[in-house]
Write an enzyme that holds these catalytic residues in place. Structure first.
Site, PDB file in Angstrom:
ATOM      1  N   TRP A 255       0.820  -1.219   0.000  1.00  0.00           N
ATOM      2  CA  TRP A 255       0.000   0.000   0.000  1.00  0.00           C
ATOM      3  C   TRP A 255       0.851   1.266   0.000  1.00  0.00           C
ATOM      4  O   TRP A 255       0.326   2.361  -0.168  1.00  0.00           O
ATOM      5  CB  TRP A 255      -0.921   0.019   1.227  1.00  0.00           C
ATOM      6  CG  TRP A 255      -2.073  -0.938   1.151  1.00  0.00           C
ATOM      7  CD1 TRP A 255      -2.302  -1.891   0.198  1.00  0.00           C
ATOM      8  CD2 TRP A 255      -3.170  -1.021   2.068  1.00  0.00           C
ATOM      9  NE1 TRP A 255      -3.471  -2.563   0.471  1.00  0.00           N
ATOM     10  CE2 TRP A 255      -4.022  -2.054   1.625  1.00  0.00           C
ATOM     11  CE3 TRP A 255      -3.508  -0.342   3.251  1.00  0.00           C
ATOM     12  CZ2 TRP A 255      -5.191  -2.409   2.299  1.00  0.00           C
ATOM     13  CZ3 TRP A 255      -4.664  -0.699   3.913  1.00  0.00           C
ATOM     14  CH2 TRP A 255      -5.493  -1.716   3.445  1.00  0.00           C
TER      15      TRP A 255
ATOM     16  N   HIS B 159      12.944  -1.954  -0.787  1.00  0.00           N
ATOM     17  CA  HIS B 159      12.135  -1.394  -1.878  1.00  0.00           C
ATOM     18  C   HIS B 159      12.889  -0.235  -2.518  1.00  0.00           C
ATOM     19  O   HIS B 159      13.562   0.537  -1.836  1.00  0.00           O
ATOM     20  CB  HIS B 159      10.772  -0.924  -1.347  1.00  0.00           C
ATOM     21  CG  HIS B 159       9.810  -0.640  -2.461  1.00  0.00           C
ATOM     22  ND1 HIS B 159       9.869   0.518  -3.197  1.00  0.00           N
ATOM     23  CD2 HIS B 159       8.818  -1.387  -2.987  1.00  0.00           C
ATOM     24  CE1 HIS B 159       8.925   0.470  -4.135  1.00  0.00           C
ATOM     25  NE2 HIS B 159       8.273  -0.674  -4.029  1.00  0.00           N
TER      26      HIS B 159
ATOM     27  N   GLU C 281      11.995   2.547  -3.549  1.00  0.00           N
ATOM     28  CA  GLU C 281      11.686   3.877  -3.016  1.00  0.00           C
ATOM     29  C   GLU C 281      12.492   4.158  -1.755  1.00  0.00           C
ATOM     30  O   GLU C 281      12.911   5.284  -1.507  1.00  0.00           O
ATOM     31  CB  GLU C 281      10.170   3.998  -2.760  1.00  0.00           C
ATOM     32  CG  GLU C 281       9.421   4.168  -4.072  1.00  0.00           C
ATOM     33  CD  GLU C 281       8.044   3.529  -4.111  1.00  0.00           C
ATOM     34  OE1 GLU C 281       7.468   3.242  -3.054  1.00  0.00           O
ATOM     35  OE2 GLU C 281       7.547   3.314  -5.243  1.00  0.00           O
TER      36      GLU C 281
ATOM     37  N   GLU D  76      11.551  -5.865  -9.176  1.00  0.00           N
ATOM     38  CA  GLU D  76      10.766  -4.696  -9.565  1.00  0.00           C
ATOM     39  C   GLU D  76      11.661  -3.722 -10.341  1.00  0.00           C
ATOM     40  O   GLU D  76      12.403  -2.942  -9.725  1.00  0.00           O
ATOM     41  CB  GLU D  76      10.237  -3.970  -8.324  1.00  0.00           C
ATOM     42  CG  GLU D  76       9.322  -4.798  -7.457  1.00  0.00           C
ATOM     43  CD  GLU D  76       8.432  -3.925  -6.578  1.00  0.00           C
ATOM     44  OE1 GLU D  76       7.215  -4.111  -6.633  1.00  0.00           O
ATOM     45  OE2 GLU D  76       8.941  -3.053  -5.858  1.00  0.00           O
TER      46      GLU D  76
ATOM     47  N   SER E  56       3.757  -1.974 -12.100  1.00  0.00           N
ATOM     48  CA  SER E  56       2.596  -1.791 -12.991  1.00  0.00           C
ATOM     49  C   SER E  56       1.804  -3.073 -13.260  1.00  0.00           C
ATOM     50  O   SER E  56       1.270  -3.254 -14.355  1.00  0.00           O
ATOM     51  CB  SER E  56       3.025  -1.134 -14.301  1.00  0.00           C
ATOM     52  OG  SER E  56       3.511   0.169 -14.046  1.00  0.00           O
TER      53      SER E  56
ATOM     54  N   GLY F 200       1.470  -2.532  -6.288  1.00  0.00           N
ATOM     55  CA  GLY F 200       1.332  -1.227  -5.640  1.00  0.00           C
ATOM     56  C   GLY F 200      -0.061  -0.663  -5.887  1.00  0.00           C
ATOM     57  O   GLY F 200      -1.040  -1.096  -5.280  1.00  0.00           O
ATOM     58  N   GLY F 201      -0.166   0.286  -6.812  1.00  0.00           N
ATOM     59  CA  GLY F 201      -1.413   1.010  -7.082  1.00  0.00           C
ATOM     60  C   GLY F 201      -2.655   0.136  -7.187  1.00  0.00           C
ATOM     61  O   GLY F 201      -3.686   0.431  -6.564  1.00  0.00           O
TER      62      GLY F 201
HETATM   63  P1  13P Z   1       2.930  -0.263  -8.888  1.00  0.00           P
HETATM   64  O1  13P Z   1       2.179  -1.576  -8.920  1.00  0.00           O
HETATM   65  O2  13P Z   1       2.055   0.883  -8.452  1.00  0.00           O
HETATM   66  O3  13P Z   1       3.666  -0.010 -10.150  1.00  0.00           O
HETATM   67  O4  13P Z   1       4.034  -0.386  -7.719  1.00  0.00           O
HETATM   68  C1  13P Z   1       4.833  -1.498  -7.682  1.00  0.00           C
HETATM   69  C2  13P Z   1       5.568  -1.513  -6.398  1.00  0.00           C
HETATM   70  O5  13P Z   1       6.435  -0.675  -6.152  1.00  0.00           O
HETATM   71  C3  13P Z   1       5.213  -2.538  -5.423  1.00  0.00           C
HETATM   72  O6  13P Z   1       6.160  -2.626  -4.416  1.00  0.00           O
END
Ligand code: 13P
Length: 246
Positions: free
Chosen positions: A11, A95, A97, A162, A208, A229-230
């Site tokens: 999330w 991750h 990020e 990822e 994605s 993610g999204g």
């Molecule tokens: P999205 O599915 O929004 O591209 O994000 C992927 C993600 O970073 C899951 O950890």
């Protein structure tokens, strides 16, 4: 080789609104499924974790990070044993990020992985190259994978590939590339850890993933699930992804 499949919701810093409703509808969907094709894990922000774990006993939950120390003067951090103390079972580490914004290093991640495993958490370890690193992808992945401890139970770790350029962009590598990269990760792990580890460890794809591409991605023979993610913030869409395994 039968490996455990996982569909994991990340999330990120979202989900404050209607979080329980979202978890409840995913949980209901999973209960109704005739064939349990993957383990479903939800990783909400820390502030929601404890309450959701208490309220929704049938679901599995994970944190999105943990510190490598068990306690001390680390303002703003949460340790692996704190996660364990609220019956959390999983933790996302590395991750992209966090590697970017918190400048997490391979050495620090190695300590975090050790600490999580010592506290009996299952680690979801993220790796992946940036757009400008595509040409040296294998070197990047090898370096990131070298944070793994050499003696490690494949049931206590999940690898999530990822590609950074695919996160939140709607772009994904070709299906053939995804499968080939996962196969390559397995061969790197066979050299780095052991052949048996590489055969048993689950390798997920993230970046994605949505209800329109999940059937194609999740049925590739080297892909053992998804880190979403999204699309994991929308109940119907996430449930469709959960239902993608053939
Ligand atoms: P999205 O599915 O929004 O591209 O994000 C992927 C993600 O970073 C899951 O950890």
């Amino acid at each position: 080789m039968k490996r455990t499949k996982y569909t994991i919701a990340n999330w990120k810093m979202n989900g404050q609104k209607d979080s329980y409703k979202l978890v409840k509808s995913i949980s209901n969907y999973c209960q109704k499924m005739k064939r349990k094709t993957s383990k479903v894990v939800i990783c909400p922000p820390f502030t929601l974790l404890s309450e959701l774990i208490k309220k929704e006993k049938k679901m599995k939950f994970g944190g999105q990070d943990c510190h490598y120390m068990s306690e001390g003067a680390y303002t703003g951090s949460i340790s692996a044993n704190m996660l364990k103390s609220i019956n959390c079972e999983y933790v996302i580490l590395g991750h992209s990020e966090r590697r970017t914004y918190q400048k997490e290093t391979s050495q620090e991640l190695n300590l975090k992985i050790q600490s999580a495993i010592n506290n009996n958490l299952t680690v979801i370890y993220c790796i992946g190259e940036k757009l400008e690193e595509i040409k040296k992808r294998n070197t990047i992945l090898k370096k990131q994978l070298s944070s793994l401890p050499r003696k490690i139970d494949p049931k206590k770790i999940i690898i999530a590939y990822e590609p950074v350029w695919a996160i939140g962009t709607g772009k994904i590598p070709s299906l053939n590339d995804i499968n080939k990269i996962h196969e390559k990760i397995r061969s790197i792990l066979s050299n780095l850890v052991s052949l048996s580890f590489s055969k048993h460890v689950s390798i997920l794809y993230g970046g994605s993933v949505n209800a329109a591409n999940s059937i194609d991605i999740l049925n590739l023979n080297h892909v053992d699930g998804a880190l979403v993610g999204g699309a994991s913030l929308k109940s119907k869409e996430f449930c469709k992804i959960i239902d993608s395994y053939r």
